[in-house]
Motif scaffolding. Sequence first.
Motif, PDB file in Angstrom:
ATOM      1  N   ARG A 193       0.830  -1.205   0.000  1.00  0.00           N
ATOM      2  CA  ARG A 193       0.000   0.000   0.000  1.00  0.00           C
ATOM      3  C   ARG A 193       0.866   1.258   0.000  1.00  0.00           C
ATOM      4  N   SER A 194       1.933   1.270   0.774  1.00  0.00           N
ATOM      5  CA  SER A 194       2.776   2.465   0.815  1.00  0.00           C
ATOM      6  C   SER A 194       3.420   2.722  -0.541  1.00  0.00           C
ATOM      7  N   ALA A 195       3.781   1.650  -1.249  1.00  0.00           N
ATOM      8  CA  ALA A 195       4.345   1.805  -2.592  1.00  0.00           C
ATOM      9  C   ALA A 195       3.307   2.389  -3.550  1.00  0.00           C
ATOM     10  N   ALA A 196       2.047   1.948  -3.408  1.00  0.00           N
ATOM     11  CA  ALA A 196       0.977   2.491  -4.245  1.00  0.00           C
ATOM     12  C   ALA A 196       0.721   3.962  -3.925  1.00  0.00           C
ATOM     13  N   GLU A 197       0.732   4.304  -2.647  1.00  0.00           N
ATOM     14  CA  GLU A 197       0.569   5.706  -2.266  1.00  0.00           C
ATOM     15  C   GLU A 197       1.683   6.562  -2.868  1.00  0.00           C
ATOM     16  N   ALA A 198       2.907   6.091  -2.763  1.00  0.00           N
ATOM     17  CA  ALA A 198       4.043   6.834  -3.304  1.00  0.00           C
ATOM     18  C   ALA A 198       3.899   7.034  -4.805  1.00  0.00           C
ATOM     19  N   GLU A 199       3.394   6.007  -5.501  1.00  0.00           N
ATOM     20  CA  GLU A 199       3.211   6.121  -6.950  1.00  0.00           C
ATOM     21  C   GLU A 199       2.145   7.158  -7.296  1.00  0.00           C
ATOM     22  N   LEU A 200       1.096   7.226  -6.496  1.00  0.00           N
ATOM     23  CA  LEU A 200       0.008   8.171  -6.776  1.00  0.00           C
ATOM     24  C   LEU A 200       0.408   9.626  -6.574  1.00  0.00           C
ATOM     25  N   ILE A 201       1.426   9.881  -5.758  1.00  0.00           N
ATOM     26  CA  ILE A 201       1.838  11.263  -5.507  1.00  0.00           C
ATOM     27  C   ILE A 201       3.202  11.574  -6.123  1.00  0.00           C
ATOM     28  N   ARG A 202       3.738  10.685  -6.921  1.00  0.00           N
ATOM     29  CA  ARG A 202       5.091  10.863  -7.470  1.00  0.00           C
ATOM     30  C   ARG A 202       5.142  11.975  -8.508  1.00  0.00           C
ATOM     31  N   PRO A 203       6.040  12.947  -8.332  1.00  0.00           N
ATOM     32  CA  PRO A 203       6.251  13.956  -9.371  1.00  0.00           C
ATOM     33  C   PRO A 203       6.743  13.297 -10.660  1.00  0.00           C
TER      34      PRO A 203
END
Length: 325
Positions: free
Chosen positions: A296-306
């Motif tokens: 989940r944390s990896a998915a969150e990071a992907e959703l907010i990645r510049p």
Amino acid sequence: MDPVPWRQAWQSALYAAGLGFYVARGGPSAHFTTATHGVTGAVLAQALLDLWHRERGVTPPALVVDVGAGRGELATHLADVVDPVTAVLAVDVVARPDGLDPRVDWLESPGGAGLPSGLVGLSHALVIGHEWLDVVPCVVAEVDESGRLREVLVDPASGGEQLGDGLPAADLAWVGEHWPAAAPGDRVEVGRARDGAWADLVARVESGLLVAVDYGHVREARPPRGTLTAYRSGTQTEPVPDGSCDITAHVAMDSLDADLVTTQRELLRSLGVRGATPDHALAIRDPMAYLRALERSAAEAELIRPGGFGDFWWALKRVGAPDIP
């Protein structure tokens, strides 16, 4: 084949019966992955529900609508997180896909700016257009050598272009207000069709919250050569409106009738999406839970990645007073 206005060729290339990319070639998921798929889609669905509660209060929506639903990926994730009393409706240009989760209702749409006649009177509704407006075909125009803005015509078979007539007064007025272009070679994707599609959707909501999520831009950062492009089998390619590829252009998000326009990164971070690594102590205490949290944390990071999904823009429109201020 004689060249035609881009908007006309684009509409046919995506939505024409038996030819259109979205009708005849398996839909988006057959060609590329979007933020609505997999774990990122699950995180996105929860964030949309959290946004509803932040904006409208503790009462769950009576209805969640996903416009431009692809094959129902985001709608299925939404069905996983909403209250059992909430109905979930997906809207797209094809018939109901085989194997779609039975919790998701389906409504077939004309495609492009068109919306189904049955999509009316939406009350206490969360309405989402995720990557919908970027595939609403619009007028493409270019400034010629004399400084005149003219419509771009295209050969549907080859993608070859030429300049046509000048723009009508309504399009020129939109350009003057939202996307001034003066230098020869400057291009504009005239957002009037997108504004109209969004306004039509807003008008169908009696109360609730509408959210448009798309690749886009705002006035201070308009791309001088426009953004018209295409994708085939997950790869960016030259836009040829022959039905073989997905044709898209970014949305002038600040021309929409909206109460808030912001980036996905800013919006999701305000909802607590951080992409932080879970506590390592969890790996010892419950290894499987740790792996789920890490995913989940990896998915969150992907959703907010510049440079990626974090660069999406969100436009929010509130209709009616919330249940709880």
